[in-house]
Design a protein around this motif. Sequence first.
Motif, mmCIF file in Angstrom:
data_model
loop_
_atom_site.group_PDB
_atom_site.id
_atom_site.type_symbol
_atom_site.label_atom_id
_atom_site.label_comp_id
_atom_site.label_asym_id
_atom_site.label_seq_id
_atom_site.Cartn_x
_atom_site.Cartn_y
_atom_site.Cartn_z
ATOM 1 N N ALA A 367 1.318 -1.082 -0.044
ATOM 2 C CA ALA A 367 0.222 -0.295 -0.230
ATOM 3 C C ALA A 367 1.076 1.293 0.307
ATOM 4 C CB ALA A 367 -0.426 -0.356 1.123
ATOM 5 N N TYR A 368 0.313 2.525 -0.545
ATOM 6 C CA TYR A 368 1.367 3.148 -0.948
ATOM 7 C C TYR A 368 0.437 4.625 -0.350
ATOM 8 C CZ TYR A 368 -0.054 3.282 -6.048
ATOM 9 O OH TYR A 368 -0.634 3.171 -6.649
ATOM 10 N N ASN A 369 0.870 5.702 -0.619
ATOM 11 C CA ASN A 369 0.353 6.724 0.603
ATOM 12 C C ASN A 369 -1.268 6.106 2.210
ATOM 13 O OD1 ASN A 369 0.863 8.313 -1.676
ATOM 14 N ND2 ASN A 369 -0.422 7.783 -3.370
ATOM 15 N N ILE A 370 -0.131 6.352 2.344
ATOM 16 C CA ILE A 370 -1.488 5.629 3.846
ATOM 17 C C ILE A 370 -1.413 7.034 4.692
ATOM 18 C CG2 ILE A 370 -1.625 3.990 5.476
ATOM 19 C CD1 ILE A 370 0.622 2.257 4.283
ATOM 20 N N LYS A 371 -2.909 7.131 4.303
ATOM 21 C CA LYS A 371 -2.882 8.076 5.006
ATOM 22 C C LYS A 371 -4.330 8.108 6.384
ATOM 23 C CE LYS A 371 -1.261 12.006 1.380
ATOM 24 N NZ LYS A 371 -1.336 11.534 0.924
ATOM 25 N N GLY A 372 -4.004 7.742 7.290
ATOM 26 C CA GLY A 372 -5.206 7.284 8.529
ATOM 27 C C GLY A 372 -5.383 6.228 8.764
ATOM 28 N N ASP A 373 -7.094 6.202 8.889
ATOM 29 C CA ASP A 373 -8.038 5.043 8.232
ATOM 30 C C ASP A 373 -8.202 3.990 7.415
ATOM 31 O OD1 ASP A 373 -7.590 5.527 11.492
ATOM 32 O OD2 ASP A 373 -10.354 5.978 11.399
ATOM 33 N N PHE A 374 -7.821 2.859 7.266
ATOM 34 C CA PHE A 374 -8.106 1.973 5.576
ATOM 35 C C PHE A 374 -8.976 1.193 6.634
ATOM 36 C CE2 PHE A 374 -3.552 1.142 7.334
ATOM 37 C CZ PHE A 374 -3.202 -0.457 7.231
ATOM 38 N N LYS A 375 -8.783 0.329 5.299
ATOM 39 C CA LYS A 375 -10.168 -1.424 5.022
ATOM 40 C C LYS A 375 -9.483 -1.920 4.282
ATOM 41 C CE LYS A 375 -14.226 -3.867 6.647
ATOM 42 N NZ LYS A 375 -15.119 -3.291 6.870
ATOM 43 N N ILE A 376 -8.849 -3.218 4.075
ATOM 44 C CA ILE A 376 -8.617 -3.387 2.747
ATOM 45 C C ILE A 376 -8.492 -5.187 3.124
ATOM 46 C CG2 ILE A 376 -6.723 -2.177 1.811
ATOM 47 C CD1 ILE A 376 -4.622 -4.213 2.677
ATOM 48 N N ASN A 377 -9.148 -5.832 1.663
ATOM 49 C CA ASN A 377 -9.482 -7.219 2.561
ATOM 50 C C ASN A 377 -8.517 -8.401 1.646
ATOM 51 O OD1 ASN A 377 -12.416 -6.298 1.826
ATOM 52 N ND2 ASN A 377 -12.777 -8.672 2.256
ATOM 53 N N LEU A 378 -8.029 -9.200 2.391
ATOM 54 C CA LEU A 378 -6.915 -9.756 1.572
ATOM 55 C C LEU A 378 -7.663 -11.182 1.548
ATOM 56 C CD1 LEU A 378 -4.561 -9.953 5.458
ATOM 57 C CD2 LEU A 378 -5.613 -7.898 2.800
ATOM 58 N N ARG A 379 -8.974 -11.807 1.746
ATOM 59 C CA ARG A 379 -9.534 -12.439 1.670
ATOM 60 C C ARG A 379 -10.709 -12.046 1.148
ATOM 61 N NH1 ARG A 379 -5.350 -14.197 0.654
ATOM 62 N NH2 ARG A 379 -4.519 -16.116 0.411
ATOM 63 N N LYS A 380 -12.582 -13.064 0.483
ATOM 64 C CA LYS A 380 -13.149 -12.576 0.924
ATOM 65 C C LYS A 380 -14.192 -12.081 2.412
ATOM 66 C CE LYS A 380 -16.882 -12.451 -2.029
ATOM 67 N NZ LYS A 380 -18.430 -12.677 -2.883
ATOM 68 N N ASP A 381 -13.359 -12.981 2.960
ATOM 69 C CA ASP A 381 -13.944 -12.489 4.928
ATOM 70 C C ASP A 381 -12.826 -12.683 5.832
ATOM 71 O OD1 ASP A 381 -12.721 -15.118 4.626
ATOM 72 O OD2 ASP A 381 -14.386 -16.672 5.530
#
Length: 464
Positions: A367-381
């Motif tokens: 990930a680049y340009n990380i600014k503050g909160d985030f949420k990513i999926n690494l698998r569907k669940d």
Amino acid sequence: MLDRKIYQENYGKLQKMKEEVEKDPLLLAYHIYPETGWLNDPNGLCQKDGTYHFYYQASPLDENRGDIGWGHVSSPDLINYKREDFFIFPDSKYDKNGAYSGSAFIEDNKLSFFYTGNVKYPGDFDGINEGREHNTLKIDSDAYSYGEKILIMDNDDYPADMTKHVRDPKIYKKDGTYYMFLGARSKADKGMVLVFKSENLKDFTYHMRIETDYDFGFMWECPDFFDLCEKQILICCPQGLASQEYKFQNIYQSGYFFIDLDLENKTYKLGNFEELDYGFDFYAPQTFEDEAGRRILVGWMGIPDADYTNPSVKYKWQHALTIPRELKIKNQRLVQEPIKELEALRGSKIDLEKGKVYEELTFEGSAYNIKGDFKINLRKDVTLAYKDGILSLKMGASGSGRDERLIKIDEITSLRIFSDRSSLEIFINDGAYVMTNRVYAQEGYFKSEDLDLAIYPLGAFTFS
Ligand code: FRU
């Protein structure tokens, strides 16, 4: 019982198991996994005459941990591997119930291994204070075979206030003297590291102990001690720490202390214990210095006595080693960087649009340009989310019993994710925090709504 004869007599069974292993759609692509059966701790890691050697605790005939000895793979480049003959069979009176963990020591191009021979007495014993031997054994070797198993120490050589749990030797040499670090459990149920001393690498005498002046578990397994960038580091795996909201979330821990250790004068000062990993599946790491002078760490991508499971048992194998990580010191922390050799596995870079799903399982994502909160999926669940200074990894059904792990981190500056078919290794802030996990989703699903992601599809190790 597992000796060469039994192993050879089971040739047919091993072939059938191999066929099953190969059928697993989630078999790892770029990790060391057992050819058949069970794997736990990395052992005897070293590089000799250019070739890397990784040994590991293995029970090839039983994916649910049977009789334990040492499996062996070698590699010229950490990408192409050769499965070597099974290395140490637990076939002597000193190790008949397990050739347990140990390490390599190379000097003047002469290689020796030190390990723990486990012996259990039949009958009604607690196996802690009675009914067990932990023998420290030495073998001289060319990395492929070895001579006599030499008994270096037995329980009578350890301090009288120790239980029978004294194991996992690691050698460190300083000013012409050899020191052996052993993990131990005292009769008062205090975990610690014992240090023994030798002038000839054969006759060892008790030298000192390293322990906390506060309660810190009943047993410390798999100690490692080394110098890195003018710091001294003691790694160990304490058992018996109470879980806290953001700390010690696994049943057993793996971590390190910065330590000021004066071996000659037997004095030391311990820093705080820092966890090496915050994921579900990491234990018993071991380090070695390679011929290029890198300090490389490999861990067991598993943990003993966990209540979550590994569906791979259906395919006759269980557990793997982590990817090798180069250790460095940055901002007063020990950081883990995936070794650069893995870049050779990269395909062409893909920039993933926000909200778009990448459907492969084997990739490296940043990930680049990380600014503050985030949420990513690494698998569907499976989600990795950062909110209010807490990073959370949440797993649904594909966690196979794994649910949630949390880390408190003031700011996230970088994120690098290694996804294999059934594993996730997440490196946060240049490897200052790491989360190592197994995961069992059949489909890839890598997606972010708010972070820019770059992806390299990753190829596979070869095993010959
Ligand atoms: C750590 C450990 C070691 C021991 C080995 C036995 O996982 O319990 O202390 O030597 O595994 O397989």
